[in-house]
Scaffold this motif. Sequence first.
Motif: not given
Length: 380
Positions: A150-171
């Motif tokens: 957990e990250l107690p007292e973390a700052e909440e930010v309504p944006s997403r940074f430095y990530v464009t995606g996740v690929d998955v190994l699918a059929p």
Amino acid sequence: MAGKQWVAGFRSGVISPFEEIRLAEPRGFAGQTVRQALRLAGGGERLRVRLTNRYGRAPLAVGAAGVAVRKAGDAIVPETRHGLRFDGEGRVTIPAGGEVVSDPVALPVEAGTELALSLFLPGETELATYSHHPIELSHVADGDRVGDAELPEAEEVPSRFYVTGVDVLAPEGTAIAVAFGDSWFEGVGTTLGANRRSVDALNERLPRGWVVNEGIAGNRLLTEEVGEAGLARLTRDALTVPGATHVLVHLGINDLGLPGTVGLPPASAQDLVAGFTELAGRVRGAGLRVLVGTVGPFGGAIYPGVSTPEGLAARREVNAWLRGPGTEVFDAVFDSARAVESAEDPDLIRPEFDSGDGMHLNDAGARAMAGAVDLATLRL
């Protein structure tokens, strides 16, 4: 692996923090951990994460990175925690303008799995390449907290940074559609953190395959202003997405509305028709099916300069073309405008679908937009 293929399980459209028009404030980091939620549209037996420094002007040092199943908020499920490696190393430096893909992680996931991606940024960064309206919170904490439950007292930010995606190994043969467009895909107006975007609602309807979200709030078809123009980012953000078989398009509102905020005329209907025609030709030329949504109503927009008689007239003309000759240009047209517009005044969003600003859809409106897509024409 035999019978398997890497496909997109999650996507996030990003923009430059250095643009003049800003719909959300950019930021940088210094000796901090950023933990962000990534909800998968589809799953597989392994995954890999795509990090980006696409609009950076200097190299980006990532001191540590990890992924885990998200429990809630900034908390993860500890036993699912995996460190990310890049060519076997736990640290990576992403050159200015560059992107990296992590080594595969043996973490089975399924549609709806919420991952928590944690990045430790040890040095002082410049302003970050980011997704400015993902309708999800990120959490920022001082120090290397990648492994913390957990990250107690973390700052909440309504944006997403430095990530464009996740690929998955699918059929092999898994069908992937890319929702390519603006805020009506990204989800502005829907409930923060609730995953009630139009793309989420569409995924709930699909009997097979899934749709990944490349919506960027404020994005235009023709002009680079908030993000690269749709025609400019089409190849990278849609045509080359792993496993992509279909592209769903919703663009045009910002070409017609945003120019008025700085005293410029809207795009012409003729220019938008030409742009849509070029886009459709390029998608079909890449061997993918392309579906387009009609341009949504924005006559009640509360933002000064957005709603003009010229822009609304062009919207009606473009939609008439999409519903007529455009049906021959695209593989299918889904009438998102008609699904949400007022019966009394089609330039307005129906009150029960209006997020409150006259330009974006609430949860019910997003679901109605998703319902406009005929699954028989999508053919995933």
